[in-house]
Design a protein around this motif. Sequence first.
Motif, PDB file in Angstrom:
ATOM      1  N   ILE A   1      20.322  -1.156  10.701  1.00 33.90           N
ATOM      2  CA  ILE A   1      19.260  -1.418  11.993  1.00 33.90           C
ATOM      3  C   ILE A   1      18.787  -0.466  12.252  1.00 33.90           C
ATOM      4  N   ALA A   2      19.914   0.437  12.627  1.00 35.11           N
ATOM      5  CA  ALA A   2      19.535   1.863  12.977  1.00 35.11           C
ATOM      6  C   ALA A   2      18.569   2.055  12.455  1.00 35.11           C
ATOM      7  N   ALA A   3      18.633   2.463  10.787  1.00 36.78           N
ATOM      8  CA  ALA A   3      17.035   2.405   9.675  1.00 36.78           C
ATOM      9  C   ALA A   3      16.135   1.502   9.912  1.00 36.78           C
TER      10      ALA A   3
ATOM     11  N   LEU B   1      10.231 -11.047  18.352  1.00 35.79           N
ATOM     12  CA  LEU B   1      10.767  -8.916  18.720  1.00 35.79           C
ATOM     13  C   LEU B   1      11.027  -8.817  17.289  1.00 35.79           C
ATOM     14  N   VAL B   2      12.017  -9.366  17.294  1.00 39.74           N
ATOM     15  CA  VAL B   2      12.473  -8.605  15.299  1.00 39.74           C
ATOM     16  C   VAL B   2      11.018  -9.115  14.675  1.00 39.74           C
ATOM     17  N   PHE B   3      10.787  -9.915  14.198  1.00 36.47           N
ATOM     18  CA  PHE B   3       9.826 -10.692  13.589  1.00 36.47           C
ATOM     19  C   PHE B   3       8.420  -9.606  13.212  1.00 36.47           C
ATOM     20  N   ASN B   4       7.992  -8.977  15.056  1.00 34.08           N
ATOM     21  CA  ASN B   4       7.325  -8.408  15.171  1.00 34.08           C
ATOM     22  C   ASN B   4       7.153  -6.757  14.977  1.00 34.08           C
ATOM     23  N   GLU B   5       9.008  -6.122  14.460  1.00 29.57           N
ATOM     24  CA  GLU B   5       9.503  -4.785  13.961  1.00 29.57           C
ATOM     25  C   GLU B   5       8.183  -4.585  13.423  1.00 29.57           C
ATOM     26  N   GLY B   6       8.623  -5.025  12.601  1.00 28.76           N
ATOM     27  CA  GLY B   6       7.613  -4.648  10.850  1.00 28.76           C
ATOM     28  C   GLY B   6       8.867  -4.836   9.693  1.00 28.76           C
ATOM     29  N   TYR B   7       8.404  -3.656   8.696  1.00 29.32           N
ATOM     30  CA  TYR B   7       9.365  -3.702   7.455  1.00 29.32           C
ATOM     31  C   TYR B   7      10.223  -1.836   7.453  1.00 29.32           C
ATOM     32  N   SER B   8      10.649  -1.726   8.301  1.00 22.95           N
ATOM     33  CA  SER B   8      11.166   0.485   8.528  1.00 22.95           C
ATOM     34  C   SER B   8      12.934  -0.145   7.888  1.00 22.95           C
TER      35      SER B   8
ATOM     36  N   VAL C   1      15.744  -2.951   5.646  1.00 26.73           N
ATOM     37  CA  VAL C   1      16.347  -4.483   6.048  1.00 26.73           C
ATOM     38  C   VAL C   1      14.886  -4.598   5.630  1.00 26.73           C
ATOM     39  N   ASP C   2      13.859  -5.592   5.100  1.00 28.78           N
ATOM     40  CA  ASP C   2      13.466  -5.991   5.954  1.00 28.78           C
ATOM     41  C   ASP C   2      13.309  -7.330   7.625  1.00 28.78           C
ATOM     42  N   LEU C   3      13.053  -6.976   8.220  1.00 27.29           N
ATOM     43  CA  LEU C   3      13.204  -7.799   9.387  1.00 27.29           C
ATOM     44  C   LEU C   3      12.056  -8.400   9.967  1.00 27.29           C
ATOM     45  N   ALA C   4      10.607  -8.645   9.293  1.00 28.30           N
ATOM     46  CA  ALA C   4      10.417  -9.805   9.408  1.00 28.30           C
ATOM     47  C   ALA C   4      11.349 -11.191   8.624  1.00 28.30           C
ATOM     48  N   ALA C   5      11.364 -10.632   6.796  1.00 27.49           N
ATOM     49  CA  ALA C   5      12.295 -11.511   6.083  1.00 27.49           C
ATOM     50  C   ALA C   5      13.732 -12.080   7.371  1.00 27.49           C
ATOM     51  N   GLU C   6      14.151 -10.759   7.276  1.00 27.60           N
ATOM     52  CA  GLU C   6      15.367 -11.256   7.959  1.00 27.60           C
ATOM     53  C   GLU C   6      15.042 -11.954   9.094  1.00 27.60           C
ATOM     54  N   ALA C   7      13.830 -11.965  10.284  1.00 26.80           N
ATOM     55  CA  ALA C   7      13.548 -12.944  11.180  1.00 26.80           C
ATOM     56  C   ALA C   7      13.356 -14.494  11.021  1.00 26.80           C
TER      57      ALA C   7
ATOM     58  N   HIS D   1       1.833 -16.501   9.089  1.00 31.16           N
ATOM     59  CA  HIS D   1       1.508 -14.507   9.580  1.00 31.16           C
ATOM     60  C   HIS D   1       2.452 -14.378   8.359  1.00 31.16           C
ATOM     61  N   HIS D   2       3.251 -14.413   7.493  1.00 32.91           N
ATOM     62  CA  HIS D   2       4.114 -13.779   6.616  1.00 32.91           C
ATOM     63  C   HIS D   2       3.359 -13.759   5.764  1.00 32.91           C
ATOM     64  N   ALA D   3       2.190 -14.980   4.967  1.00 37.38           N
ATOM     65  CA  ALA D   3       2.375 -15.043   4.118  1.00 37.38           C
ATOM     66  C   ALA D   3       1.050 -14.475   3.883  1.00 37.38           C
ATOM     67  N   ARG D   4       0.526 -13.306   4.440  1.00 37.33           N
ATOM     68  CA  ARG D   4      -0.701 -13.116   5.213  1.00 37.33           C
ATOM     69  C   ARG D   4      -0.519 -10.866   4.494  1.00 37.33           C
ATOM     70  N   ARG D   5       1.138 -11.157   4.846  1.00 36.02           N
ATOM     71  CA  ARG D   5       1.150  -9.636   4.344  1.00 36.02           C
ATOM     72  C   ARG D   5       0.954  -8.538   4.445  1.00 36.02           C
ATOM     73  N   ALA D   6       0.827  -8.910   2.804  1.00 44.24           N
ATOM     74  CA  ALA D   6       0.542  -7.981   1.476  1.00 44.24           C
ATOM     75  C   ALA D   6      -1.431  -7.577   1.402  1.00 44.24           C
ATOM     76  N   THR D   7      -1.922  -8.414   1.840  1.00 45.46           N
ATOM     77  CA  THR D   7      -3.418  -8.836   2.663  1.00 45.46           C
ATOM     78  C   THR D   7      -3.751  -7.760   3.810  1.00 45.46           C
ATOM     79  N   ARG D   8      -3.028  -7.405   4.725  1.00 51.78           N
ATOM     80  CA  ARG D   8      -2.614  -6.780   6.235  1.00 51.78           C
ATOM     81  C   ARG D   8      -3.613  -5.143   6.383  1.00 51.78           C
TER      82      ARG D   8
END
Length: 381
Positions: A127-129, A169-176, A179-185, A211-218
């Motif tokens: 979570i910290a990472a 909020l978890v979903f919008n945090e991104g992919y740092s 852990v892929d937070l969008a996938a986790e959300a 929204h996640h369906a467009r991830r690769a093109t953003r």
Amino acid sequence: MDEALLRSLTPQVLGILVRRGADFAAAEDAVQEALLEAVRVWPEDPPRDPKAWLVTVAWRRFLDATRADTARRRREDRVEEEPAPGPAPAVDDTLQLYFLCAHPSLTPSSAVALTLRAVGGLTTRQIAAAYLVPEATMAQRISRAKRTVADVRFDRPGDVGTVLRVLYLVFNEGYSGDVDLAAEAIRLTRGLAASIDHPEVSGLLALMLIHHARRATRTTPDGTLVPLAEQDRTRWDKALIAEGIGILHPALARDRLGEFQAQAAIAALHADAQTTEETDWVQIVEWYDELVRLTDSPIARLNRAVAVGEADGPRAGLAALAQLDPTLPRHTAVAAYLHERDGDPTTAARLYAEAAHQAPNLAERDHLTRQAARLNSARRA
């Protein structure tokens, strides 16, 4: 090691310990220790019943910690002795854990961290990472959150809306981090949808999937932002879009409209269009009208102004924008876009440059700077 299985079992095991009499904070610590033991032991000696194994180990850890804590000796009198090994109870308290971790007394950041740890099964380090903070800082945040909800009754009804906002909020945090937070959300929202029949839960899940369906093109490989109108729609994940729309339609048919259903409907209209020109902007404006009615959100009104500019022309969009607070985030960027659409590149370039200085992150600042430079170069040519 099936990490997905461990994460899915975490809230169930935690719920069982709490029902046996463990306080939430101690139970959560014990479950985390059991998860670490599973990571160590299971690759060489996988259990026949993973859930029962985790319950047994976590309960032993809880008893050991309780007996060792002389300052809390009285609590030991309330604790059951270790149950005989066997199948784990079928009761699933996951839904109550969602409510507890999104308790109104917690700050949004604390609720997110506690949800990821207690319901998501992530470690403090993960979570910290993901949030780019030191592990010690995240550990303190989680500890404070657990203390805050320590005396909250486990069987009290919770607020679905609060849970959904935490998951968003978890979903919008991104992919740092790792852990892929969008996938986790999305995974957590699927779990919530399996626990409760609620149209807004379906609406949020549909919104996330589309929204996640467009991830690769953003963004481009170097991190450059790609606006929606310029994204390669052939690379959108059609299966995720179809799943999201398939979840959304039955929710809308229940006629209990909420903000996440309205947002998902807007996302679905964008996803339905084969090209930018085919986008049904008139219907999008209508959905923004519903969203504004539901939330009175200034951001929804700002996005509505963009949609009005597409549906009725840039002058109409600028008129809608003029009714809003100019200090709103991205207000200047929207004004720049609408002025460019209205054939005023000089004003648009100036506003793009101003918006770049106000941008909340480097990628957005670079994008807006390039827009200003593009218009200024065209004027000089």
